[in-house]
Design an enzyme around this catalytic site. Structure first.
Site, mmCIF file in Angstrom:
data_model
loop_
_atom_site.group_PDB
_atom_site.id
_atom_site.type_symbol
_atom_site.label_atom_id
_atom_site.label_comp_id
_atom_site.label_asym_id
_atom_site.label_seq_id
_atom_site.Cartn_x
_atom_site.Cartn_y
_atom_site.Cartn_z
ATOM 1 C CB CYS A 33 -0.995 0.043 1.154
ATOM 2 S SG CYS A 33 -2.223 1.321 0.814
ATOM 3 C CB CYS A 83 -3.770 3.206 -3.618
ATOM 4 S SG CYS A 83 -2.924 3.769 -2.164
HETATM 5 C C1 LIG Z 1 -1.034 0.258 6.974
HETATM 6 C C2 LIG Z 1 -1.519 -0.532 5.795
HETATM 7 C C3 LIG Z 1 -2.509 -0.002 4.971
HETATM 8 C C4 LIG Z 1 -2.965 -0.713 3.882
HETATM 9 N N1 LIG Z 1 -3.962 -0.176 3.113
HETATM 10 C C5 LIG Z 1 -4.490 -0.885 2.095
HETATM 11 C C6 LIG Z 1 -5.605 -0.371 1.368
HETATM 12 O O1 LIG Z 1 -6.130 0.701 1.657
HETATM 13 N N2 LIG Z 1 -6.108 -1.117 0.356
HETATM 14 C C7 LIG Z 1 -5.568 -2.329 0.030
HETATM 15 O O2 LIG Z 1 -6.095 -2.978 -0.868
HETATM 16 N N3 LIG Z 1 -4.482 -2.849 0.692
HETATM 17 C C8 LIG Z 1 -3.935 -2.147 1.720
HETATM 18 N N4 LIG Z 1 -2.877 -2.662 2.440
HETATM 19 C C9 LIG Z 1 -2.124 -3.825 1.911
HETATM 20 C C10 LIG Z 1 -2.746 -5.186 2.185
HETATM 21 O O3 LIG Z 1 -3.040 -5.346 3.543
HETATM 22 C C11 LIG Z 1 -1.776 -6.286 1.718
HETATM 23 O O4 LIG Z 1 -1.402 -6.021 0.393
HETATM 24 C C12 LIG Z 1 -2.397 -7.668 1.821
HETATM 25 O O5 LIG Z 1 -2.672 -7.983 3.161
HETATM 26 C C13 LIG Z 1 -1.463 -8.710 1.202
HETATM 27 O O6 LIG Z 1 -1.945 -9.998 1.414
HETATM 28 P P1 LIG Z 1 -0.926 -11.240 1.577
HETATM 29 O O7 LIG Z 1 -1.778 -12.422 1.845
HETATM 30 O O8 LIG Z 1 0.052 -11.241 0.468
HETATM 31 O O9 LIG Z 1 -0.090 -10.898 2.902
HETATM 32 P P2 LIG Z 1 -0.623 -10.841 4.389
HETATM 33 O O10 LIG Z 1 -2.061 -10.469 4.417
HETATM 34 O O11 LIG Z 1 0.349 -9.978 5.117
HETATM 35 O O12 LIG Z 1 -0.540 -12.328 4.919
HETATM 36 C C14 LIG Z 1 0.649 -13.087 4.946
HETATM 37 C C15 LIG Z 1 0.437 -14.292 5.864
HETATM 38 O O13 LIG Z 1 1.524 -15.213 5.701
HETATM 39 C C16 LIG Z 1 1.909 -15.692 6.970
HETATM 40 N N5 LIG Z 1 3.312 -16.134 6.940
HETATM 41 C C17 LIG Z 1 4.423 -15.367 7.014
HETATM 42 N N6 LIG Z 1 5.521 -16.139 7.005
HETATM 43 C C18 LIG Z 1 5.092 -17.417 6.884
HETATM 44 C C19 LIG Z 1 5.768 -18.678 6.833
HETATM 45 N N7 LIG Z 1 7.107 -18.752 6.905
HETATM 46 N N8 LIG Z 1 5.028 -19.794 6.722
HETATM 47 C C20 LIG Z 1 3.674 -19.737 6.641
HETATM 48 N N9 LIG Z 1 2.986 -18.567 6.718
HETATM 49 C C21 LIG Z 1 3.698 -17.429 6.828
HETATM 50 C C22 LIG Z 1 1.665 -14.505 7.894
HETATM 51 O O14 LIG Z 1 1.535 -14.914 9.263
HETATM 52 C C23 LIG Z 1 0.387 -13.901 7.329
HETATM 53 O O15 LIG Z 1 -0.774 -14.439 7.940
HETATM 54 C C24 LIG Z 1 -2.411 -1.979 3.573
HETATM 55 C C25 LIG Z 1 -1.419 -2.546 4.415
HETATM 56 C C26 LIG Z 1 -0.992 -1.828 5.518
HETATM 57 C C27 LIG Z 1 0.054 -2.440 6.433
#
Ligand SMILES: Cc1cc2nc3c(=O)[nH]c(=O)nc-3n(C[C@H](O)[C@H](O)[C@H](O)COP(=O)(O)OP(=O)(O)OC[C@H]3O[C@@H](n4cnc5c(N)ncnc54)[C@H](O)[C@@H]3O)c2cc1C
Length: 408
Positions: A164, A340
């Protein structure tokens, strides 16, 4: 003694991408054995943390137990992956066991590198140092904002890629809006320090954002990277692109930490030279291992790393994996969609929606929401509709507006 378990599909990570993809796969093929490997007890709606830092949401509304979100037909393996061995269709876990799979989906998100800024970890959550990038600390942003009546407020953004990319400046706008409403903004000196050469990567949205930078009289410092925080003296150190260091005092500083791929991904054969999972940016299939797909923040593709991107990617990965496995036909292509919602003031958002190459991909007709202007409707979308859609549609495999189109 290590034990070996075998699943049709193993999903690494139970975040936004992992849960959404598991649900999308199981809606299409409920008979497959699907395991989600995820160590954490809690799952977070991270897009809500910007709102927590502005006092709009309470932190607890952004968290739910992992157990309540794992699809009923999936197996939750509560451990962390330590090593990926894609040549042998296997992975090792932190509990000493290993798992074998036919098809792998890799989505462990990215690593927030708090130790990448000297003094940041020691001061986070105190001494005026805060970040909306951490669940426990986002409420402190709101404490600081409410208590600041005069002084210096700094907001920082590290080198790209980050998740983000708008979040560092969203914190600035919502804080400045509060100070405006309290009538203290003239007493507060606001600065935005970013490693990037501009305010936002897609030029289309910059004029609307600049109006707010001017309104809040915030000073912009491009190509400045935060290197050190002294919490006792309340001094932040930055390095510019010429290698020169400069210091600034602060009363509060909102830090977006540097970000990188998780170590076990960097060390794996799936990674590209920068450590991200190397995928075909349209099919999201691994470039090196054809029974592996990846999505979310960990991938090499140049889309905006957002939950909005994940919402579009998860059905595509589900579809393409099942087509490869012979359960369906036709491949789907991801256009790089990400979104965004830039919270420029409480009650208004500049809604940026774009794909690869900065191509504008608005979800709404211009008369409803025009991304070039702040919109009340877009605020309602972020504050009310999107959290609901996240928990009740995206994580449940209900692919509203994102049903993948297959091409043979
Ligand atoms: C402050 C902030 C504001 C944001 N605002 C927005 C917004 O307005 N709009 C939007 O669309 N997005 C926004 N985002 C971004 C969005 O939250 C992420 O892009 C999204 O969560 C990505 O999903 P993901 O599953 O790739 O990662 P995550 O949701 O971070 O999940 C990753 C998972 O993998 C697990 N994991 C890590 N290591 C391992 C391992 N070794 N083995 C097994 N599991 C593991 C973790 O525990 C976690 O549960 C924002 C993020 C933040 C921090």
């Amino acid at each position: 003694m290590p034990t070996a378990n075998q699943y049709d599909v193993v999903i690494v990570g139970g975040g936004a991408a992992g849960i959404a993809t598991a649900s999308s796969i199981l809606r299409r093929a409920p008979n497959l054995s699907v395991a989600i490997v995820e160590p954490a007890d809690q799952h977070y709606y991270q897009p809500g943390w910007t709102m927590v830092g502005a006092g709009v949401f309470s932190a607890h509304t952004t968290a739910r137990s992992m157990a309540s979100l794992i699809p009923k037909l999936a197996t939750w393996v509560q451990a962390a992956v330590t090593t990926l061995d894609p040549s042998n269709h296997a992975l090792d876990l932190s509990n000493g066991s290993n798992i074998k799979y036919e098809y792998l989906v890799v989505c462990p998100g990215l690593k927030l590198n708090w130790s990448g800024v000297e003094g940041l970890e020691d001061n986070l959550g105190r001494n005026g140092v805060t970040s909306n990038y951490a669940y426990d600390v986002a409420p402190y942003t709101w404490d600081l904002v409410q208590n600041l009546k005069s002084g210096k407020a700094l907001f920082t953004q590290p080198p790209m890629p980050i998740k983000c990319a708008g979040a560092p400046q969203k914190a600035l706008y919502l804080s400045a809006d509060h100070w405006t409403r309290q009538g203290v903004i003239r007493n507060i000196d606001i600065s935005f320090y970013t490693s990037t050469p501009g305010l936002f990567g897609v030029a289309h949205y910059v004029p609307a954002l600049m109006k707010y930078i001017e309104k809040y009289d915030a000073a912009l410092h491009f190509q400045h990277t935060l290197t050190k925080i002294d919490g006792q003296l309340k001094v932040a150190t930055f390095k510019n692109n010429d290698g020169e260091f400069m210091e600034s005092e602060f009363d509060m500083i909102h830090v977006c930490p540097p970000q990188c791929a998780p170590e076990f991904i960097r060390q794996s054969p799936l990674a590209n030279a920068d450590g991200w999972v190397d995928v075909d940016q349209e099919t999201l299939q691994s470039t090196g291992f054809e029974n592996v797909w990846s999505l979310g923040d960990v991938i090499s593709a140049p889309n905006a790393k957002t939950a909005a991107a994940v919402r579009a990617q998860a059905p595509i990965v589900a579809n393409n994996l099942l087509a490869y496995a012979g359960h369906s036909s036709g491949i789907s292509h991801y256009d790089g969609y990400g979104s965004c919602p830039l919270t420029v003031e409480r009650g208004k958002i500049v809604l940026a929606e774009f794909g690869y190459g900065g191509k504008l991909l608005p979800s709404f007709p211009k008369w409803l929401i025009d991304g070039q202007y702040p919109s009340v409707l877009a605020w309602l979308l972020k504050a009310q509709a999107l959290p609901w859609i996240y928990w009740n549609a995206m994580l449940k495999g209900r692919e509203w507006l994102v049903k993948p189109k297959s091409q043979s």
